[in-house]
Design a protein around this motif. Structure first.
Motif, PDB file in Angstrom:
ATOM      1  N   LYS A  88     -29.325 -26.192  98.128  1.00 29.44           N
ATOM      2  CA  LYS A  88     -28.832 -26.397  96.704  1.00 29.44           C
ATOM      3  C   LYS A  88     -27.454 -26.699  96.728  1.00 29.44           C
ATOM      4  O   LYS A  88     -27.003 -27.433  95.934  1.00 29.44           O
ATOM      5  CB  LYS A  88     -29.058 -24.907  96.007  1.00 29.44           C
ATOM      6  CG  LYS A  88     -30.302 -24.550  95.584  1.00 29.44           C
ATOM      7  CD  LYS A  88     -30.835 -25.319  94.353  1.00 29.44           C
ATOM      8  CE  LYS A  88     -30.313 -24.920  92.981  1.00 29.44           C
ATOM      9  NZ  LYS A  88     -31.085 -25.561  91.807  1.00 29.44           N
ATOM     10  N   HIS A 137     -25.448 -30.069  95.086  1.00 38.56           N
ATOM     11  CA  HIS A 137     -24.331 -29.711  94.169  1.00 38.56           C
ATOM     12  C   HIS A 137     -22.977 -30.689  94.834  1.00 38.56           C
ATOM     13  O   HIS A 137     -22.360 -31.376  93.957  1.00 38.56           O
ATOM     14  CB  HIS A 137     -23.693 -28.228  94.256  1.00 38.56           C
ATOM     15  CG  HIS A 137     -22.534 -28.002  93.567  1.00 38.56           C
ATOM     16  ND1 HIS A 137     -21.237 -27.861  93.973  1.00 38.56           N
ATOM     17  CD2 HIS A 137     -22.424 -27.848  92.333  1.00 38.56           C
ATOM     18  CE1 HIS A 137     -20.658 -27.592  93.175  1.00 38.56           C
ATOM     19  NE2 HIS A 137     -21.006 -27.596  91.955  1.00 38.56           N
ATOM     20  N   ASP A 174     -28.268 -24.827  87.814  1.00 40.20           N
ATOM     21  CA  ASP A 174     -27.044 -24.092  88.016  1.00 40.20           C
ATOM     22  C   ASP A 174     -27.516 -22.855  88.940  1.00 40.20           C
ATOM     23  O   ASP A 174     -28.634 -22.441  88.383  1.00 40.20           O
ATOM     24  CB  ASP A 174     -26.287 -23.556  86.768  1.00 40.20           C
ATOM     25  CG  ASP A 174     -25.794 -24.765  86.346  1.00 40.20           C
ATOM     26  OD1 ASP A 174     -25.166 -25.789  86.775  1.00 40.20           O
ATOM     27  OD2 ASP A 174     -25.303 -24.638  84.980  1.00 40.20           O
ATOM     28  N   ASN A 226     -23.630 -34.466  93.930  1.00 38.86           N
ATOM     29  CA  ASN A 226     -23.838 -34.879  92.702  1.00 38.86           C
ATOM     30  C   ASN A 226     -25.144 -35.398  92.450  1.00 38.86           C
ATOM     31  O   ASN A 226     -25.435 -35.934  91.633  1.00 38.86           O
ATOM     32  CB  ASN A 226     -22.870 -36.042  92.227  1.00 38.86           C
ATOM     33  CG  ASN A 226     -21.553 -35.659  92.459  1.00 38.86           C
ATOM     34  OD1 ASN A 226     -20.884 -34.548  91.859  1.00 38.86           O
ATOM     35  ND2 ASN A 226     -20.468 -36.385  93.060  1.00 38.86           N
TER      36      ASN A 226
END
Length: 385
Positions: free
Chosen positions: A112, A116, A124, A119
């Motif tokens: 994850k 992040h 979230d 991009n």
């Protein structure tokens, strides 16, 4: 080009489960010598590979010594000892997928963070060293219900994933590293398989749609092509290609995604190997995912990923309340239906929700295929004697 065929070349595979078994069908077509490592001497691959070694995939010495015996090393499961692979790679051994990719992917928290940092659109999340740390964050108001809890390591087939609506839902969960992910309302769960060889040639399979069993959190049906708008399919394939490119991936990468209510695509997670979402390809595609995996890791020209027909895959899992010697009840009934092909994984013992096989349904009409898939699901039963 190296002579892989009818030669003394050895392909090593870490893992001897059903994915390995289906890979062996393709190595046998091309007369490629295969050497398998698995902890279970009754693994689906054990009786049908050229050479079988029993050993722990997470043990450094076992994996390292196995890797020295083969010419190219690949995987059919990502939970293997990466330190051993790093050492083998440093000594000049050929390993695909690359150990650095596996290190990132086998830990969901690290995976994850990778999205992040690069991009890649994803839900979230917050990362926690332990379940206790997550509970403190809930107490402090930093994490709100509902959310999706995921174990950072060793999750598979719905294990290691739970929707958490209250603090009591955290009872009896593993205490190790985990993530808390925002619960995304979505229209569809999609997947795209990307194949990439060392020359950088890359191909994607059509976008598939996954229907899940509500209790077991396992895929019940994989539907190809996904019944989605063309612009959404295009976006999904582009994002999958971007993920494979950023990883500089070699092999087969299955990218699982969410299609949100407003048609955004979010990457859920990836698998660095052949995948349940590609099983339909054995009957429905010009080049199935297992042959394509071989082509990609051996740097052969990639095959045509188009479908000949619409394909649906139904997982065959052990019925609830049944543990013991397996019986496939009514299998002869589904064999009467046109376009239906069962694949049994060679597991002699069934237990509730254990993956025992799958059935592929092909048809010129996706809606007709879906009806037949339902009929197959309701007819065949995986029970114990």
């Amino acid at each position: 080009m190296k002579n892989y065929f009818s030669s003394n070349f050895k392909l090593g595979v870490l893992g001897g489960g059903q994915l390995g078994r289906m890979l062996l069908t393709e190595t046998q077509k091309l007369d490629i010598y295969t050497v398998i490592l698995d902890s279970n001497n009754e693994a689906p691959c054990a009786q049908i590979c050229n050479e079988f070694h029993q050993g722990d995939l997470l043990d450094f010495d076992t994996v390292y010594n196995f890797g020295k015996k083969v010419d190219v090393l690949t995987i059919e499961i990502e939970n293997v000892n990466i330190d051993a692979l790093d050492k083998l790679e440093a000594e000049g051994h050929t390993i695909y997928p690359k150990p650095e990719n596996l290190r990132t992917i086998q830990n969901k928290a690290r995976q994850k963070v990778f999205y992040h940092d690069h991009n890649i659109p994803t839900a979230d999340f917050s990362r926690f060293a332990s379940l206790e740390e997550l509970k403190h964050s809930i107490d402090n108001g930093a994490v709100n219900f509902p959310f999706v809890w995921k174990s950072a390591r060793f999750g598979y087939d719905g294990n290691g994933v739970k929707i958490v609506k209250s603090i009591t839902d955290l009872n009896n969960l593993p205490t190790d590293e985990c993530i808390a992910e925002k619960l995304i309302p979505f229209k569809n769960e999609l997947a795209v398989i990307v194949a990439r060889n060392t020359d950088g040639e890359v191909k994607t399979y059509p976008v598939v749609e996954m229907e899940f069993h509500p209790e077991a959190n396992q895929v019940e049906y994989v539907i190809c092509p996904a019944r989605i708008e063309e612009n959404v399919a295009k976006k999904a394939r582009e994002i999958a290609l971007k993920v494979a490119d950023i990883f500089d991936f070699v092999g087969l990468l299955a990218v699982e995604m969410f299609q949100t209510e407003n048609d955004d695509i979010l990457v859920n997670e990836v698998a660095p190997r052949t995948h349940n979402s590609g099983h339909y390809s054995i009957e429905a595609s010009y080049t199935n995912q297992f042959e394509q995996h071989l082509r990609s890791i051996l740097n052969l020209p990639l095959g045509n990923t188009d479908s000949k027909l619409a394909g649906i895959m139904v997982n065959l899992v052990g019925a609830e309340g049944h543990t013991g010697e397996v019986v496939y009840k009514n299998i002869e009934e589904i064999l009467k239906i046109d376009g239906v092909t069962p694949h049994l994984y060679g597991k002699k013992t069934t237990k509730p929700f254990r993956k025992m096989g799958h059935v592929t349904i092909v048809n010129t009409d996706i809606n007709e295929a879906r009806k037949v898939a339902q009929q197959v699901k309701e007819t065949i039963q995986v029970i114990a004697k």
